[in-house]
Design an enzyme around this catalytic site. Structure first.
Site, PDB file in Angstrom:
ATOM      1  CG  ASP A  11     -49.775 -29.723 -19.939  1.00 62.09           C
ATOM      2  OD1 ASP A  11     -49.544 -30.617 -20.778  1.00 62.09           O
ATOM      3  OD2 ASP A  11     -50.755 -29.727 -19.176  1.00 62.09           O
ATOM      4  CD  GLU A  22     -44.297 -34.110 -22.262  1.00 64.11           C
ATOM      5  OE1 GLU A  22     -45.028 -33.847 -23.233  1.00 64.11           O
ATOM      6  OE2 GLU A  22     -44.709 -34.659 -21.205  1.00 64.11           O
ATOM      7  CB  SER A  49     -49.906 -40.503  -8.952  1.00 66.67           C
ATOM      8  OG  SER A  49     -49.091 -39.910  -9.966  1.00 66.67           O
ATOM      9  CB  SER A  51     -48.830 -41.636 -13.274  1.00 66.94           C
ATOM     10  OG  SER A  51     -48.172 -40.379 -13.113  1.00 66.94           O
ATOM     11  CB  THR A  53     -46.677 -38.203 -16.118  1.00 73.06           C
ATOM     12  OG1 THR A  53     -47.874 -38.605 -15.454  1.00 73.06           O
ATOM     13  CG2 THR A  53     -46.516 -38.945 -17.424  1.00 73.06           C
ATOM     14  CG  HIS A 169       7.848 -23.765 -26.042  1.00 74.12           C
ATOM     15  ND1 HIS A 169       8.947 -23.149 -26.601  1.00 74.12           N
ATOM     16  CD2 HIS A 169       8.208 -25.062 -25.852  1.00 74.12           C
ATOM     17  CE1 HIS A 169       9.923 -24.028 -26.728  1.00 74.12           C
ATOM     18  NE2 HIS A 169       9.499 -25.199 -26.295  1.00 74.12           N
ATOM     19  CG  ASN A 170       7.983 -26.487 -29.255  1.00 76.89           C
ATOM     20  OD1 ASN A 170       8.718 -25.707 -29.857  1.00 76.89           O
ATOM     21  ND2 ASN A 170       8.453 -27.469 -28.529  1.00 76.89           N
ATOM     22  CD  GLU A 199       9.186 -21.836 -30.322  1.00 75.80           C
ATOM     23  OE1 GLU A 199      10.412 -21.683 -30.259  1.00 75.80           O
ATOM     24  OE2 GLU A 199       8.555 -22.629 -29.594  1.00 75.80           O
ATOM     25  CG  ASP A 201      10.698 -24.500 -33.874  1.00 75.79           C
ATOM     26  OD1 ASP A 201      10.477 -23.376 -33.415  1.00 75.79           O
ATOM     27  OD2 ASP A 201      11.136 -25.451 -33.195  1.00 75.79           O
ATOM     28  CG  HIS A 214      10.462 -29.988 -31.744  1.00 74.21           C
ATOM     29  ND1 HIS A 214      11.815 -30.047 -31.576  1.00 74.21           N
ATOM     30  CD2 HIS A 214       9.975 -29.487 -30.594  1.00 74.21           C
ATOM     31  CE1 HIS A 214      12.135 -29.602 -30.364  1.00 74.21           C
ATOM     32  NE2 HIS A 214      11.028 -29.248 -29.754  1.00 74.21           N
ATOM     33  CD  GLU A 248      13.854 -22.609 -32.318  1.00 75.46           C
ATOM     34  OE1 GLU A 248      14.155 -23.789 -32.576  1.00 75.46           O
ATOM     35  OE2 GLU A 248      13.391 -22.238 -31.224  1.00 75.46           O
ATOM     36  NE  ARG A 377       9.703 -17.143 -27.339  1.00 78.04           N
ATOM     37  CZ  ARG A 377      10.400 -18.268 -27.524  1.00 78.04           C
ATOM     38  NH1 ARG A 377      11.723 -18.274 -27.316  1.00 78.04           N
ATOM     39  NH2 ARG A 377       9.799 -19.364 -27.909  1.00 78.04           N
ATOM     40  CG  ASP A 479     -15.421 -40.324  -0.616  1.00 79.51           C
ATOM     41  OD1 ASP A 479     -16.658 -40.442  -0.668  1.00 79.51           O
ATOM     42  OD2 ASP A 479     -14.647 -41.299  -0.541  1.00 79.51           O
ATOM     43  CG  ASN A 503     -20.215 -42.504  -0.276  1.00 80.34           C
ATOM     44  OD1 ASN A 503     -19.348 -42.542  -1.161  1.00 80.34           O
ATOM     45  ND2 ASN A 503     -20.508 -43.526   0.475  1.00 80.34           N
TER      46      ASN A 503
END
Length: 589
Positions: A11, A22, A49, A51, A53, A169-170, A199, A201, A214, A248, A377, A479, A503
């Site tokens: 505060d 805040e 209250s 207000s 706040t 891969h790729n 990899e 290529d 590719h 490759e 592999r 849900d 819900n």
């Protein structure tokens, strides 16, 4: 009092009140994660209250409403004699009885109080309040991932073939395999994720510059030089352990010379160009030796990058490129007998997923034995033009080390990959179980009858601040249900789910126990999935978390959920209780 202390600290103008902005800032300082809409609703409820706040007492009300967890409070009261605090000894009882912590429990209890008790007074008296208890349960120490296994904890001095190796891969693709975009971003992402086999290529490009893309498709192209520079920069940011480069090669002799030259020029000392001890290898080096290549002076001189040149179209390999291949010389697979009588540990075979599946089905034990001394592999079928993935689990079940996946494609398969490799410091290497490192092993994943069974009981207690489903309608509430999936040898594959809760995405309660029996727990991965139930169509994905059973601790734990692409979605979590029961051994009967 400690909540009020925080309030006074925050505060700034000392008017004894705070607006929502805040309050949000203060909660961040207090390390409280929250969903903004929900926090605003509770803020308005606490603002008696009206207000706009909150004053001191109103803030205490708001904080309690935001963090109230009945299921945690009743657990706390079970171990607390006066219902208000846990003494050091009461906390020790909880850690021993429920969390099954058996070593240095008193020191651990002291550490947890020092770290998570928000009240200075309580800390000084070595007691833990209900708030401190909740903070501990939501922390790293209270998570479902055993924190000791997050760091590097395995023996890294065994030959490379004794490890599962995170493999892509790729790697250059960030979309599909027909029209997708090739980008060095693909390499950066994979390396940041701990990937250790990439990899590339390579095809002839204009002006004598080899290109990466590719082949025979419309994917865009990147200069090989750029790929190698990226590797040099990012290869060892996440992990210090060796990177295996799967080339490759579709280049002409001239451009193969360029490939070799660029590898040497750009990577320099990072590229491994001779065997580690200068002799013809009788077995593969370890990840550790690969990292610290010792010279007579005893100083580590280089972090290695092992090259593997894979032949595709070219019958001839330029000598300069051939010389870059030290430990992973690619050879066609002619059967396990042939491999045993002719092959060397430094050779590697690449198999398509379909070929691997047939071998697993017909020669499971032979496959496991083969993988105790040589690398294999596996790569996705050419039919997967959408860059979808196969399940890596069936390949790991026979000990295949380099199980290459399309890292750019999110889903269960990549969740398994992240789940296995999130342990051991995310270094990209995970040691295989002992029965997969023994050349005479009798293990066959299709018939794991010799192994001991283990019972796993997972009580799904509650959920916290589960996210809305992407693109859902304004004001829609999920849900949620929880499905627990077990991946392992065929006998262990299973899934069970809780009922759905209508819900309530904020604090659903299930209190349901799901039971599993495991034959080969050493290979099992557990995936927790939260879905939004829909009776008319497929359930929507909400979040997941996947981990290796080896890093699953017992007791009350929070699961911090991840999104579809594996990134975290705080503050969403599940609260569960885990109990693992191993059958009595012969000496206990």
């Amino acid at each position: 009092t400690w909540i009020r202390d925080w309030f006074q600290k925050a505060d700034k103008n000392k008017d004894g009140r705070m607006n929502f902005k805040e309050v949000q800032r203060l909660l961040k300082m207090m390390n409280v994660d929250m969903n903004e809409d929900h926090a605003l609703r509770l803020f308005q409820d606490a603002d008696k209250s009206e207000s706009g706040t909150l004053e001191g007492e109103e803030f205490v009300l708001f904080y309690k409403a935001l963090t109230q967890r009945e299921e945690v409070l009743s657990l706390f009261q079970e171990f607390s004699e006066d219902g208000k605090k846990l003494t050091l000894l009461e906390l020790v009882d909880f850690l021993r009885e429920e969390q099954l912590e058996d070593e240095g429990t008193e020191e651990l209890a002291m550490e947890l109080i020092d770290k998570y008790e928000p009240s200075e007074t309580a800390r000084a008296r070595h007691v833990l309040s209900a708030d401190g208890f909740l903070m501990y349960l939501c922390s790293v120490e209270g998570s479902i991932f055993n924190p000791q296994h997050r760091a590097l904890w395995q023996d890294m001095n065994q030959p490379l073939c004794h490890y599962f190796i995170s493999s892509s891969h790729n790697t250059y693709l960030i979309e599909d395999q027909i029209r997708g975009h090739s980008s060095i971003e693909g390499y950066i992402r994979a390396l940041k994720r701990g990937c250790r086999c990439l990899e590339v290529d390579c095809w002839d490009g204009p002006n004598g510059e080899p290109m990466v893309y590719h082949g025979h498709t419309f994917t865009s192209k990147i200069p090989f030089r750029e790929v190698v520079s990226t590797l040099g920069k990012y290869a060892f940011k996440t992990s210090d352990y060796p990177v295996i480069l799967s080339l490759e090669n579709h280049c002409s002799m001239e451009q193969q010379e360029v490939l070799a030259q660029q590898l040497k020029d750009i990577l320099g000392e990072q590229l491994l160009t001779t065997t580690i001890d200068g002799h013809v290898p009788t077995q593969l080096p370890s990840p550790e030796v690969g990292t610290e290549d010792m010279l007579a002076g005893g100083a580590p001189i280089r972090r290695t990058q092992h090259g593997s040149a894979l032949q595709k179209d070219k019958e001839t390999l330029a000598q300069a490129l051939s010389d870059c291949v030290i430990y992973c010389k690619n050879v066609p697979f002619q059967g396990f007998q042939e491999a045993r009588s002719h092959s060397r540990p430094s050779e590697i075979s690449s198999l398509s997923e379909a070929k691997a599946r047939k071998l697993i089905r017909d020669e499971g034990n032979e496959f496991v034995r083969h993988n105790t001394w040589q690398l294999t592999r596996i790569y996705p079928s050419g039919m997967r033009t959408d860059s979808s993935n196969y399940s890596p689990q069936e390949m790991w079940n026979v000990g295949c080390q380099i199980v290459a996946l399309n890292f750019q494609t999110a889903g269960m398969e990549m969740d398994l990959c992240d789940g296995l490799f999130s342990q051991n410091g995310c270094c990209g290497y995970v040691l295989k179980p002992p029965f997969m490192r023994d050349k005479e092993t009798l293990f066959n994943p299709n018939d794991p009858s010799t192994s001991q069974k283990m019972d796993l009981a997972l009580q799904v207690i509650s959920g916290q601040q589960l996210p809305k489903v992407a693109n859902s309608k304004e004001g829609a509430i999920i849900d949620p249900l929880v499905r627990v999936e077990v991946y392992g040898v065929p006998a262990d594959q299973a899934h069970q789910e809780t009922k759905y809760i209508e819900n309530n995405g904020f604090n659903p309660r299930w209190d349901e126990t799901l039971q599993f029996q495991l034959h080969v727990p050493e290979l099992a991965l557990i995936r927790f999935v939260v879905e939004d139930y829909d009776k008319t169509s497929r359930n929507d994905f909400v979040g997941q978390f996947t981990l290796n059973l080896a890093v699953l601790p017992a007791g009350y734990r929070h699961i911090h959920l991840l999104s579809k692409d594996g990134t975290s979605i705080p503050p969403s979590s599940l609260f569960v209780h885990i109990r693992i029961t191993e059958p009595p051994g012969p000496e206990q009967d």
